[in-house]
Each structure stands twice: as C-alpha cells, then as structure tokens.
Enzyme design. Structure first.
Site, PDB file in Angstrom:
ATOM      1  CG  ASP A  36      -0.127  -0.109   2.489  1.00  0.00           C
ATOM      2  OD1 ASP A  36       1.201  -0.363   2.423  1.00  0.00           O
ATOM      3  OD2 ASP A  36      -0.816   0.095   3.669  1.00  0.00           O
ATOM      4  CG  HIS A 242      21.002   3.591 -19.983  1.00  0.00           C
ATOM      5  ND1 HIS A 242      20.043   3.411 -20.867  1.00  0.00           N
ATOM      6  CD2 HIS A 242      21.500   4.865 -20.302  1.00  0.00           C
ATOM      7  CE1 HIS A 242      19.736   4.314 -21.847  1.00  0.00           C
ATOM      8  NE2 HIS A 242      20.621   5.340 -21.450  1.00  0.00           N
ATOM      9  CG  ASP A 259      24.217  11.146 -17.286  1.00  0.00           C
ATOM     10  OD1 ASP A 259      23.629  12.164 -17.117  1.00  0.00           O
ATOM     11  OD2 ASP A 259      23.880  10.773 -18.409  1.00  0.00           O
ATOM     12  CG  ASP A 270      21.051  14.570 -19.173  1.00  0.00           C
ATOM     13  OD1 ASP A 270      21.789  14.188 -18.423  1.00  0.00           O
ATOM     14  OD2 ASP A 270      20.441  14.033 -20.228  1.00  0.00           O
ATOM     15  CG  HIS A 349      25.892   7.882 -26.578  1.00  0.00           C
ATOM     16  ND1 HIS A 349      25.975   9.559 -26.878  1.00  0.00           N
ATOM     17  CD2 HIS A 349      26.768   7.535 -25.623  1.00  0.00           C
ATOM     18  CE1 HIS A 349      27.016   9.801 -25.977  1.00  0.00           C
ATOM     19  NE2 HIS A 349      27.497   8.827 -25.267  1.00  0.00           N
ATOM     20  CG  HIS A 353      18.657  14.150 -24.750  1.00  0.00           C
ATOM     21  ND1 HIS A 353      18.113  14.857 -23.950  1.00  0.00           N
ATOM     22  CD2 HIS A 353      19.645  13.285 -24.471  1.00  0.00           C
ATOM     23  CE1 HIS A 353      18.824  14.498 -22.898  1.00  0.00           C
ATOM     24  NE2 HIS A 353      19.944  13.873 -23.217  1.00  0.00           N
ATOM     25  CG  HIS A 360      15.785  11.187 -23.002  1.00  0.00           C
ATOM     26  ND1 HIS A 360      16.176   9.788 -23.217  1.00  0.00           N
ATOM     27  CD2 HIS A 360      17.068  11.884 -22.663  1.00  0.00           C
ATOM     28  CE1 HIS A 360      17.409   9.657 -22.795  1.00  0.00           C
ATOM     29  NE2 HIS A 360      18.057  10.544 -22.547  1.00  0.00           N
ATOM     30  CD  GLU A 383      23.593  12.949 -23.889  1.00  0.00           C
ATOM     31  OE1 GLU A 383      24.015  11.956 -23.214  1.00  0.00           O
ATOM     32  OE2 GLU A 383      22.548  13.543 -23.670  1.00  0.00           O
ATOM     33  CE1 TYR A 387      30.421   6.619 -22.260  1.00  0.00           C
ATOM     34  CE2 TYR A 387      30.298   6.907 -24.811  1.00  0.00           C
ATOM     35  CZ  TYR A 387      30.078   7.236 -23.408  1.00  0.00           C
ATOM     36  OH  TYR A 387      29.128   8.495 -23.272  1.00  0.00           O
ATOM     37  NE  ARG A 404      26.762  10.259 -20.876  1.00  0.00           N
ATOM     38  CZ  ARG A 404      26.866   9.199 -20.574  1.00  0.00           C
ATOM     39  NH1 ARG A 404      27.400   8.294 -21.077  1.00  0.00           N
ATOM     40  NH2 ARG A 404      26.338   8.782 -19.031  1.00  0.00           N
ATOM     41  CD  GLU A 406      24.141  14.631 -20.803  1.00  0.00           C
ATOM     42  OE1 GLU A 406      24.392  14.080 -19.940  1.00  0.00           O
ATOM     43  OE2 GLU A 406      22.870  14.625 -21.396  1.00  0.00           O
TER      44      GLU A 406
HETATM   45  N1  GLY Z   1      21.028  10.854 -18.570  1.00  0.00           N
HETATM   46  C1  GLY Z   1      20.380  10.697 -19.588  1.00  0.00           C
HETATM   47  C2  GLY Z   1      21.115  11.118 -20.967  1.00  0.00           C
HETATM   48  O1  GLY Z   1      22.292  11.651 -20.822  1.00  0.00           O
HETATM   49  O2  GLY Z   1      20.284  11.046 -22.035  1.00  0.00           O
HETATM   50 MN    MN Z   2      21.373  13.595 -22.024  1.00  0.00          MN
HETATM   51 MN    MN Z   3      23.034  12.456 -18.903  1.00  0.00          MN
END
Ligand code: GLY
Ligand code: MN
Ligand code: MN
Length: 436
Positions: A36, A242, A259, A270, A349, A353, A360, A383, A387, A404, A406
């Site tokens: 619950d 991820h 991240d 982000d 990737h 975005h 996103h 970003e 890797y 990365r 970003e």
């Molecule tokens: N944190 C998700 C991305 O960088 O798209």
């Molecule tokens: Mn991102």
């Molecule tokens: Mn990110």
C-alpha cells in the site's frame, strides 16, 4: 504559482483547435510501489504544461466551441486530507489556476459526451494512458451512435481523431521566458551537485555515497527529485551507458563518470562529468578526455539559430574519430572509419536530445529526412563520449576508460548559452576543485 503562462498556453491550444475542435487530457495516474505504498507522485508533463495543477485524478477539457478550459478534479475530502494532505477541490482550483470552469472529476465523462456533439475533431494524447483511451473512445462511440438517431441534420460526433502531441510538442520545443528561468535553475543545481561530487570523491568511497551527496545537493536547493536515475560509474562501469546500480567502491587510478541532473519546477537538468578518482588524470585518461572535451566545446561553439544538427553531429564525429585514429585505437583513415561506422565500438549513442519537462524532451529532431534547424528558445544537451571497454586489442593504459561530457544548451537570438557551464570540465579546473 503564477498561472499566467499556463493560461496563455491553453489559449494558444484553443485557438489552434478552432471552434469545431475539442481536446481532452489526463493527469498522470499514481504508481503503486509495493503493497500500500506509492512512488512519489509526479504530474504528467503535458498536463503540467497546460495546467500547472499537480494532483492526480484530474482531467482537462479544452472546448473549442466556447474557447473555454474546464478542469475536472477531486472534490475536497476532509478525511482523505487528514491522511494524504491538501487537495484544492474544484472551486479553489479554478481560482488558483485560472480555469474558465472547474467541476468534480466524476463529471468529466458527462461533460465530454455533451461537448463532443457537433465537433469535427477530437484531440487527445492517444496511447499515453491506454485505459483513458478506452473511456474516451466509449464516450465518442456513444455520441456517434446517438447523433445518428437525431432528427437535426447537423448532428454528428467528431469524424477526426487527432494527435494532441502534434500540436503540443512544437510548443514545448521552444521554451518561453518562464520555462527558461526554471530550466536554468535546474541546470545550476545540477552543476552544484557535480561540484560537490568532485569534492567528496576519493578512493575507497562508494558510488552510492557519491550518489547520496548528489541527491543531498539537489534537495537542499529545492529540487525534490532527480530528473532521471543518477549514473555514478567508477572505472569499467562507465562503459555501461545506463549503469545505475551504483554499488561499487571507487578505486585509485580509475575515472568516475557521473551523469546526474536535478528536476526543478518540473524542468530537467542533465549533466555528465568525468574525472579521476584520485584527482589526477593519467596520460592515457587525459588523451581520451581532451578528445571528448574538444568535441563538446566545438559543438557548443556551433550551436546557434539556423544551425543544422546533422552538420553539428558530423562535426563532433570527425573530432572523436580523428582522436581515436590518432591514438591508434582505430586503424585506417578518418573518412573510412566514419563511412564504415567502426567508431561505433567506442561511441554508440547520439550527440544530444531536447531537454525540458522531460529529460529526453518531446519534439522532432528530424522532419521529412531533414534535420530541424535550431531556433531561439530550444534547449538541447550536447554529450559526446568515448567508451573503451577492456579487450585484448586495446593497450592496457586505455582499458576501461569511459568518458562523457554533457552540457545543457539554450539556443539564443545570436548564438547559445551553456547554462551548465558552472560544472568544471577543463582538466586544470577539475583538478583545482578536487584538490581545493
Ligand atoms: N541522462 C540521460 C542522458 O544523458 O541522455
Ligand atoms: Mn542526456
Ligand atoms: Mn545525461
């Protein structure tokens, strides 16, 4: 809360759907966590965009014929409010959020049935909450059946079922002043959390502890939630895009990729930063880092009104692939490696975005095979990353390097603004923060 931006957005939608259109949308349902207990409630982004109203169980109808917005929401309930907190009730909600009308949420099906009659187009966010689609379709079907039995010649139900997202997404893509204020604040809080993480990082500390420092910084600045699950990835974990387990210890000699972004006033931050656990980059780590940083900076320098994301993507790709080729991690020529997509082993990737109410965010990036041109008010992430997972053909010094960098960028009238620049990313600046 200032209802004016929300009222203006509803007016824009009403004028677009016209006199023979009607739109209906729903608040997000609550989500059970276990037995619950529930996950913290977060309003649906579209619903928030048009209402600012944060309660579950609400429905918004925009009636083109009257050009009115009608909220249906939970009634006041003394007992429930003792257990679960304040709710507005229709009367106070109408006043506080500037609706033309507000009624008990039990009344929306009846209202919709009446309002569907003689409309041409019914707009909804089809598929978003499928159980709601079923209810709306049932009403539509009933109206269609009964309209056919009426004597009046012009009695009919909507013949077009249209996608409300096609109308709302382009609006959400270009942020207004009110949104820009909030999204910049989300970026600033996110950057402060990255600084704190850099200050708290050392060998022997757990990824989870660093996540706790990040969440602490978010919350103490008024951000109730992260805008997505934070990635705190030491060493090889950074090569899992991820990675959100955040269960390992940080080790001397490894990099740490974080991240993480705060959600503030419903707007997402982000940011990704990557830095050495011991505060000093090794030569190989620095070599790879400088390539990613060069791509990040070149892209940001290219963001301006009229710029084409396809070209920007290629610009970043050339920098990354040249770097990989110069380091001997890719064989052959830059053009050959782009053509063959050999780089995908190390860069798999997208470059960015849209960002807004959703991390996103909605809005097309491409239309009819062509990239959408950037325009003032759009917010995008930038970003690039590399890797390098451990493998026999990878020199020892480069193994398990995942990087990365970003940032979140607002397109302005004459260029762009990196509103996450507060988070250090130059090697010397990172080393200063970590040793400061
Ligand atoms: N944190 C998700 C991305 O960088 O798209
Ligand atoms: Mn991102
Ligand atoms: Mn990110």
């Amino acid at each position: 809360m200032n209802p004016t931006p929300f009222i203006e957005r509803r007016h824009r939608v009403l004028s677009q759907i016209g006199r023979d259109g009607i739109a209906v949308l729903f608040a997000a349902p609550g989500q059970r966590r276990s037995n619950d207990t529930e996950f913290p409630y977060r309003q649906d982004s579209y619903f928030h965009y048009l209402t600012g109203f944060g309660e579950p169980g609400a429905v918004l109808i925009l009636d083109g014929a009257t050009q009115k917005s009608i909220l249906f929401c939970r009634d006041k309930d003394e007992l429930d409010e003792i257990w679960n907190g304040f709710r507005y009730g229709p009367e106070a909600a109408q006043e506080a959020f500037g609706f033309d009308e507000a009624q008990s949420n039990s009344r929306w099906p009846h209202y919709l049935s009446q309002a569907l009659l003689n409309k041409k187009t019914l707009y909804a966010l089809w598929g978003l909450y499928p159980e709601r689609d079923r209810e709306v379709m049932e009403k539509w079907h009933n109206v269609q059946q009964s309209a056919g039995r009426r004597i009046q010649v012009n009695s009919h139900a909507p013949e077009n079922l249209a996608d409300l997202a096609a109308l709302l997404d382009p609006m959400r893509l270009v942020k207004d002043e009110y949104e820009i204020g909030l999204i910049k604040k989300a970026g600033e809080i996110s950057a402060l959390a990255h600084i704190r993480a850099m200050q708290k990082t050392r060998a022997g500390v757990g990824e989870l502890q660093i996540e706790a420092e990040i969440l602490y910084e978010f919350m103490r600045h008024g951000a109730r939630f992260p805008s997505y699950n934070s990635i705190v990835a030491g060493g090889k974990n950074a090569c899992c895009l991820h990675y959100v387990a955040n269960q390992d210890m940080l080790r001397d000699g490894d990099l740490l990729l974080i991240d993480a972004g705060a959600e503030y006033g419903f707007y997402a931050g982000d940011i990704t930063r990557t830095f050495p656990v011991n505060g000093r980059f090794s030569a190989a780590q620095k070599d790879v880092y400088e390539i990613v940083l060069a791509a990040n900076e070149a892209v940001i320098a290219a963001v301006k009104p009229g710029a084409d994301w396809g070209g920007i993507h290629l610009l970043a790709l050339r920098i990354l692939v040249r770097g990989l080729t110069d380091l001997g991690l890719l064989q052959g020529t830059v053009d050959g490696n782009i053509e063959s997509q050999a780089y995908q082993r190390f860069y798999m990737h997208g470059l960015g975005h849209w960002i807004g109410l959703d991390v996103h965010d909605v809005g097309k990036r491409w239309q009819n095979g062509k990239p959408l041109l950037l325009q003032p008010g759009m917010c995008t992430t930038v970003e690039p990353g590399l890797y390098i997972a451990a493998a026999d053909d990878i020199p020892e010094a480069f193994r398990n390097i995942g990087i990365r960098i970003e940032d979140n960028i607002l397109v302005t009238a004459d260029g762009c603004e990196n509103y996450t620049a507060l988070a250090p990313k130059k090697v010397a600046d990172i080393e200063d923060v970590m040793h400061g």
